[in-house]
Design an enzyme around this catalytic site. Sequence first.
Site, PDB file in Angstrom:
ATOM      1  N   THR A 202       0.837  -1.187   0.000  1.00  0.00           N
ATOM      2  CA  THR A 202       0.000   0.000   0.000  1.00  0.00           C
ATOM      3  C   THR A 202       0.876   1.243   0.000  1.00  0.00           C
ATOM      4  O   THR A 202       2.009   1.229   0.501  1.00  0.00           O
ATOM      5  CB  THR A 202      -0.929   0.016   1.235  1.00  0.00           C
ATOM      6  N   ASP A 203       0.383   2.292  -0.612  1.00  0.00           N
ATOM      7  CA  ASP A 203       1.051   3.587  -0.610  1.00  0.00           C
ATOM      8  C   ASP A 203       0.554   4.371   0.598  1.00  0.00           C
ATOM      9  O   ASP A 203      -0.646   4.503   0.808  1.00  0.00           O
ATOM     10  CB  ASP A 203       0.727   4.334  -1.905  1.00  0.00           C
TER      11      ASP A 203
END
Length: 404
Positions: A202-203
């Site tokens: 995930t960013d």
Amino acid sequence: EQMSIVDADIVVGDVLSVNSHNMASIPADCVLLGPSTGDLSGESKTILKKPGDVILSGTTVVQGQGKLLVVAVGINSVAGKIQARVYESKDHEDELTGDIESPLVTKLTLLAKQIGAIGTVAAILAFAGSCVIGLWIKGEDFTELVDISVSVTVLAVAVPEGLPLAVTLALAFSSGKMMKDQNLVKHLDACETMGCATTICTDKTGTLTANKMTARRRNFVCASASQTLGLLVSTEGGGLAKEIVDLLVHLIPINTMNETVLHFADNGNITGGSGNPTEVALLTLVQELGTDYRDIRNNTRGRSDQGNLAEYLSEGKLFGFSSARKMMSWAVPVTGGYRLYTKGATEVVVGRCIHRLTEHGVQEMEKSDVDELTQVGESYGRRGMRTLALAYRDLPSNTNMESL
């Protein structure tokens, strides 16, 4: 006033502002600009569009920016007609409307049907067995054979009325266990899929943070977390000469996309921004340095599309950002030629520079200077910061912009 809306709210007559920064996908049939038609036609070669050309929905902007006039949306657009033809059979109506069952619900529905079928067969066999025992073995009269409770009981027990409750409880326990592993499950039916995941990527921007960027460093550090680079420079000087500040407040508004804007309250305070988060942070820096970025954009020949300067917009030249160039540039006419403003990845921009602008004026760029700036950029990157380099170059009036 420019605003952000979802595709479902777009209607005929709207004017869309798109660019290649986010590989914008055209949501409706429009008129104007320059996306690639590769997604629709199957061809990988990009096609240059000119004002007045038709842009079909489903295509992607791969270079440049512009404004599009919407002429067809939904089922009336080309992509909508294709989708309707593909899913026109009743077997695919759910796929067209987006109402698709999850894999878990599909499996449970199949299991319920199988249990029901097996229960029905068992009930029929039980009834047939009771008839054989009563009529042929015991010799009872058919009118006395009225007790079919066994068959009804078998059929009733076979109906899985407790299956949904049992599955919901199992998924609830599963989500609780996944919560202990720092994995939040918002929908219970996602446990089947998420429970099989081994790695989740995930960013952090927008997921674990406020999705808001600010300019923080320029070879020196803002002492307080609440202090931005613009406030530091405007209140304490920050080691920047007035010439450098003037260059910054012109370079940033000119060399940013039209889609990136700031929103202001009635008292002039910034309330937010839309567009590229990095460019929003840069425009905020310009505002904190005491300059309205809108004045620079709207009063720069070759950059402004407002008022009397709009007719000179073609004199400017945009070199859009791409993964290959790793930078964005915008050339505007100035006295005696052009000035090319550039922003991009530190290692790319610094590697092309031969001079640097300091408080003491323009100086030759030595190899040691390049190594120092590159190391500074890498150190910021290791701290999770997004690093950019800003540069400019003055070009003669006879420069061939297409060769740059």
